[in-house]
Scaffold this motif. Sequence first.
Motif, PDB file in Angstrom:
ATOM      1  N   CYS A 165       0.831  -1.210   0.000  1.00  0.00           N
ATOM      2  CA  CYS A 165       0.000   0.000   0.000  1.00  0.00           C
ATOM      3  C   CYS A 165       0.863   1.256   0.000  1.00  0.00           C
ATOM      4  O   CYS A 165       0.619   2.186  -0.763  1.00  0.00           O
ATOM      5  CB  CYS A 165      -0.924  -0.023   1.213  1.00  0.00           C
ATOM      6  N   GLU A 166       1.893   1.298   0.849  1.00  0.00           N
ATOM      7  CA  GLU A 166       2.767   2.468   0.925  1.00  0.00           C
ATOM      8  C   GLU A 166       3.551   2.666  -0.368  1.00  0.00           C
ATOM      9  O   GLU A 166       3.777   3.791  -0.797  1.00  0.00           O
ATOM     10  CB  GLU A 166       3.714   2.335   2.118  1.00  0.00           C
ATOM     11  N   GLN A 167       3.985   1.578  -0.988  1.00  0.00           N
ATOM     12  CA  GLN A 167       4.699   1.686  -2.266  1.00  0.00           C
ATOM     13  C   GLN A 167       3.801   2.284  -3.337  1.00  0.00           C
ATOM     14  O   GLN A 167       4.225   3.150  -4.094  1.00  0.00           O
ATOM     15  CB  GLN A 167       5.197   0.310  -2.720  1.00  0.00           C
ATOM     16  N   ILE A 168       2.558   1.837  -3.400  1.00  0.00           N
ATOM     17  CA  ILE A 168       1.623   2.353  -4.399  1.00  0.00           C
ATOM     18  C   ILE A 168       1.283   3.810  -4.113  1.00  0.00           C
ATOM     19  O   ILE A 168       1.193   4.627  -5.030  1.00  0.00           O
ATOM     20  CB  ILE A 168       0.355   1.481  -4.468  1.00  0.00           C
ATOM     21  N   LEU A 169       1.122   4.149  -2.851  1.00  0.00           N
ATOM     22  CA  LEU A 169       0.832   5.540  -2.506  1.00  0.00           C
ATOM     23  C   LEU A 169       1.966   6.474  -2.911  1.00  0.00           C
ATOM     24  O   LEU A 169       1.729   7.612  -3.297  1.00  0.00           O
ATOM     25  CB  LEU A 169       0.573   5.676  -1.002  1.00  0.00           C
ATOM     26  N   SER A 170       3.195   5.993  -2.855  1.00  0.00           N
ATOM     27  CA  SER A 170       4.325   6.860  -3.191  1.00  0.00           C
ATOM     28  C   SER A 170       4.505   7.048  -4.692  1.00  0.00           C
ATOM     29  O   SER A 170       5.037   8.060  -5.121  1.00  0.00           O
ATOM     30  CB  SER A 170       5.616   6.327  -2.577  1.00  0.00           C
ATOM     31  N   SER A 171       4.040   6.086  -5.513  1.00  0.00           N
ATOM     32  CA  SER A 171       4.311   6.223  -6.948  1.00  0.00           C
ATOM     33  C   SER A 171       3.130   5.902  -7.859  1.00  0.00           C
ATOM     34  O   SER A 171       3.310   5.791  -9.060  1.00  0.00           O
ATOM     35  CB  SER A 171       5.481   5.319  -7.336  1.00  0.00           C
ATOM     36  N   ALA A 172       1.935   5.730  -7.340  1.00  0.00           N
ATOM     37  CA  ALA A 172       0.691   5.488  -8.084  1.00  0.00           C
ATOM     38  C   ALA A 172       0.577   4.063  -8.612  1.00  0.00           C
ATOM     39  O   ALA A 172      -0.522   3.589  -8.843  1.00  0.00           O
ATOM     40  CB  ALA A 172       0.506   6.467  -9.236  1.00  0.00           C
ATOM     41  N   TYR A 173       1.678   3.363  -8.803  1.00  0.00           N
ATOM     42  CA  TYR A 173       1.625   1.966  -9.215  1.00  0.00           C
ATOM     43  C   TYR A 173       2.950   1.300  -8.852  1.00  0.00           C
ATOM     44  O   TYR A 173       3.950   1.966  -8.579  1.00  0.00           O
ATOM     45  CB  TYR A 173       1.355   1.819 -10.715  1.00  0.00           C
ATOM     46  N   VAL A 174       2.937  -0.034  -8.848  1.00  0.00           N
ATOM     47  CA  VAL A 174       4.131  -0.807  -8.534  1.00  0.00           C
ATOM     48  C   VAL A 174       4.242  -1.928  -9.556  1.00  0.00           C
ATOM     49  O   VAL A 174       3.237  -2.527  -9.941  1.00  0.00           O
ATOM     50  CB  VAL A 174       4.044  -1.404  -7.108  1.00  0.00           C
ATOM     51  N   ILE A 175       5.460  -2.197  -9.994  1.00  0.00           N
ATOM     52  CA  ILE A 175       5.731  -3.354 -10.836  1.00  0.00           C
ATOM     53  C   ILE A 175       6.475  -4.357  -9.971  1.00  0.00           C
ATOM     54  O   ILE A 175       7.559  -4.068  -9.472  1.00  0.00           O
ATOM     55  CB  ILE A 175       6.610  -2.984 -12.061  1.00  0.00           C
ATOM     56  N   LEU A 176       5.884  -5.527  -9.773  1.00  0.00           N
ATOM     57  CA  LEU A 176       6.518  -6.558  -8.952  1.00  0.00           C
ATOM     58  C   LEU A 176       7.003  -7.698  -9.821  1.00  0.00           C
ATOM     59  O   LEU A 176       6.292  -8.154 -10.723  1.00  0.00           O
ATOM     60  CB  LEU A 176       5.532  -7.090  -7.911  1.00  0.00           C
ATOM     61  N   ASP A 177       8.209  -8.149  -9.535  1.00  0.00           N
ATOM     62  CA  ASP A 177       8.776  -9.278 -10.267  1.00  0.00           C
ATOM     63  C   ASP A 177       8.450 -10.607  -9.586  1.00  0.00           C
ATOM     64  O   ASP A 177       8.270 -11.613 -10.244  1.00  0.00           O
ATOM     65  CB  ASP A 177      10.293  -9.130 -10.395  1.00  0.00           C
ATOM     66  N   GLU A 178       8.391 -10.580  -8.283  1.00  0.00           N
ATOM     67  CA  GLU A 178       8.138 -11.817  -7.557  1.00  0.00           C
ATOM     68  C   GLU A 178       6.632 -12.052  -7.468  1.00  0.00           C
ATOM     69  O   GLU A 178       5.843 -11.137  -7.561  1.00  0.00           O
ATOM     70  CB  GLU A 178       8.762 -11.772  -6.167  1.00  0.00           C
ATOM     71  N   SER A 179       6.285 -13.294  -7.294  1.00  0.00           N
ATOM     72  CA  SER A 179       4.859 -13.583  -7.157  1.00  0.00           C
ATOM     73  C   SER A 179       4.461 -13.332  -5.707  1.00  0.00           C
ATOM     74  O   SER A 179       5.210 -13.629  -4.776  1.00  0.00           O
ATOM     75  CB  SER A 179       4.576 -15.030  -7.547  1.00  0.00           C
ATOM     76  N   ILE A 180       3.309 -12.754  -5.554  1.00  0.00           N
ATOM     77  CA  ILE A 180       2.805 -12.501  -4.211  1.00  0.00           C
ATOM     78  C   ILE A 180       1.533 -13.309  -4.044  1.00  0.00           C
ATOM     79  O   ILE A 180       0.831 -13.610  -5.014  1.00  0.00           O
ATOM     80  CB  ILE A 180       2.555 -10.995  -3.961  1.00  0.00           C
ATOM     81  N   GLY A 181       1.261 -13.646  -2.838  1.00  0.00           N
ATOM     82  CA  GLY A 181       0.120 -14.513  -2.557  1.00  0.00           C
ATOM     83  C   GLY A 181      -1.212 -13.859  -2.859  1.00  0.00           C
ATOM     84  O   GLY A 181      -1.432 -13.284  -3.917  1.00  0.00           O
ATOM     85  N   ASN A 182      -2.087 -13.936  -1.918  1.00  0.00           N
ATOM     86  CA  ASN A 182      -3.432 -13.398  -2.053  1.00  0.00           C
ATOM     87  C   ASN A 182      -3.398 -11.876  -1.981  1.00  0.00           C
ATOM     88  O   ASN A 182      -2.898 -11.309  -1.021  1.00  0.00           O
ATOM     89  CB  ASN A 182      -4.299 -13.948  -0.922  1.00  0.00           C
ATOM     90  N   ILE A 183      -3.945 -11.224  -2.991  1.00  0.00           N
ATOM     91  CA  ILE A 183      -3.990  -9.770  -3.026  1.00  0.00           C
ATOM     92  C   ILE A 183      -5.433  -9.337  -2.806  1.00  0.00           C
ATOM     93  O   ILE A 183      -6.362  -9.929  -3.351  1.00  0.00           O
ATOM     94  CB  ILE A 183      -3.473  -9.227  -4.377  1.00  0.00           C
ATOM     95  N   SER A 184      -5.601  -8.319  -2.019  1.00  0.00           N
ATOM     96  CA  SER A 184      -6.929  -7.800  -1.704  1.00  0.00           C
ATOM     97  C   SER A 184      -7.667  -7.380  -2.976  1.00  0.00           C
ATOM     98  O   SER A 184      -7.050  -7.019  -3.981  1.00  0.00           O
ATOM     99  CB  SER A 184      -6.789  -6.602  -0.761  1.00  0.00           C
ATOM    100  N   ARG A 185      -8.988  -7.381  -2.900  1.00  0.00           N
ATOM    101  CA  ARG A 185      -9.797  -6.960  -4.053  1.00  0.00           C
ATOM    102  C   ARG A 185      -9.705  -5.459  -4.282  1.00  0.00           C
ATOM    103  O   ARG A 185     -10.165  -4.952  -5.294  1.00  0.00           O
ATOM    104  CB  ARG A 185     -11.254  -7.365  -3.838  1.00  0.00           C
ATOM    105  N   ASN A 186      -9.101  -4.717  -3.352  1.00  0.00           N
ATOM    106  CA  ASN A 186      -8.946  -3.274  -3.508  1.00  0.00           C
ATOM    107  C   ASN A 186      -7.818  -2.908  -4.477  1.00  0.00           C
ATOM    108  O   ASN A 186      -7.671  -1.743  -4.829  1.00  0.00           O
ATOM    109  CB  ASN A 186      -8.674  -2.612  -2.156  1.00  0.00           C
ATOM    110  N   TYR A 187      -7.049  -3.894  -4.859  1.00  0.00           N
ATOM    111  CA  TYR A 187      -5.946  -3.662  -5.794  1.00  0.00           C
ATOM    112  C   TYR A 187      -6.348  -4.096  -7.196  1.00  0.00           C
ATOM    113  O   TYR A 187      -7.095  -5.059  -7.376  1.00  0.00           O
ATOM    114  CB  TYR A 187      -4.697  -4.442  -5.377  1.00  0.00           C
ATOM    115  N   TYR A 188      -5.831  -3.395  -8.178  1.00  0.00           N
ATOM    116  CA  TYR A 188      -6.038  -3.736  -9.582  1.00  0.00           C
ATOM    117  C   TYR A 188      -4.722  -4.337 -10.072  1.00  0.00           C
ATOM    118  O   TYR A 188      -3.675  -3.688 -10.004  1.00  0.00           O
ATOM    119  CB  TYR A 188      -6.397  -2.479 -10.368  1.00  0.00           C
ATOM    120  N   VAL A 189      -4.749  -5.565 -10.553  1.00  0.00           N
ATOM    121  CA  VAL A 189      -3.543  -6.275 -10.953  1.00  0.00           C
ATOM    122  C   VAL A 189      -3.622  -6.616 -12.436  1.00  0.00           C
ATOM    123  O   VAL A 189      -4.618  -7.156 -12.906  1.00  0.00           O
ATOM    124  CB  VAL A 189      -3.374  -7.580 -10.137  1.00  0.00           C
ATOM    125  N   VAL A 190      -2.558  -6.279 -13.164  1.00  0.00           N
ATOM    126  CA  VAL A 190      -2.450  -6.645 -14.574  1.00  0.00           C
ATOM    127  C   VAL A 190      -1.139  -7.398 -14.751  1.00  0.00           C
ATOM    128  O   VAL A 190      -0.070  -6.898 -14.379  1.00  0.00           O
ATOM    129  CB  VAL A 190      -2.439  -5.396 -15.492  1.00  0.00           C
TER     130      VAL A 190
END
Length: 151
Positions: free
Chosen positions: A59-84
């Motif tokens: 959440c803090e990473q997204i707040l600082s830059s509007a979006y995040v690109i993650l290379d590693e797989s993350i488990g369950n993500i909340s429905r409040n996030y938009y993932v592409v």
Amino acid sequence: MSEDEIIDLIFNNQRDIRQGTAIRKENNEVLNKLNEIEKLLQYLIKSKERGVQQNVSLCEQILSSAYVILDESIGNISRNYYVVELDSSRKLITFRDTIELLNFYFSQTINEQDMDDKLPKRLVPLFRFMRRNGLIYFDYDKKRYFIVDYK
């Protein structure tokens, strides 16, 4: 002024010029070394910031830059996030509200060139990233942007 004084001034100036050149070379070497040290310090600071960011919540990473690109797989993500999924390992993650706000601005703008000016500054980096990577497109018939739906 006598000839001797003029000759003395000329020869003394030449000595001063030679000494000035040597001083300038030494100054340039010192400045070059300082530039190298500054570059190393900037590199260390950036690598330290990256290390700190890894410990920060999503959440803090997204707040600082509007979006995040993650290379590693993350488990369950909340429905409040938009993932592409960008490719097999990288994912773009932002807030669902941010995408809804972006869609709102898409529906209000009828000119492709006006979008950069009408978007709030916080949305501009996300918009540009998505446009560059083909995640949004401008439909000339409907005169509005659309987010590409991969599902």
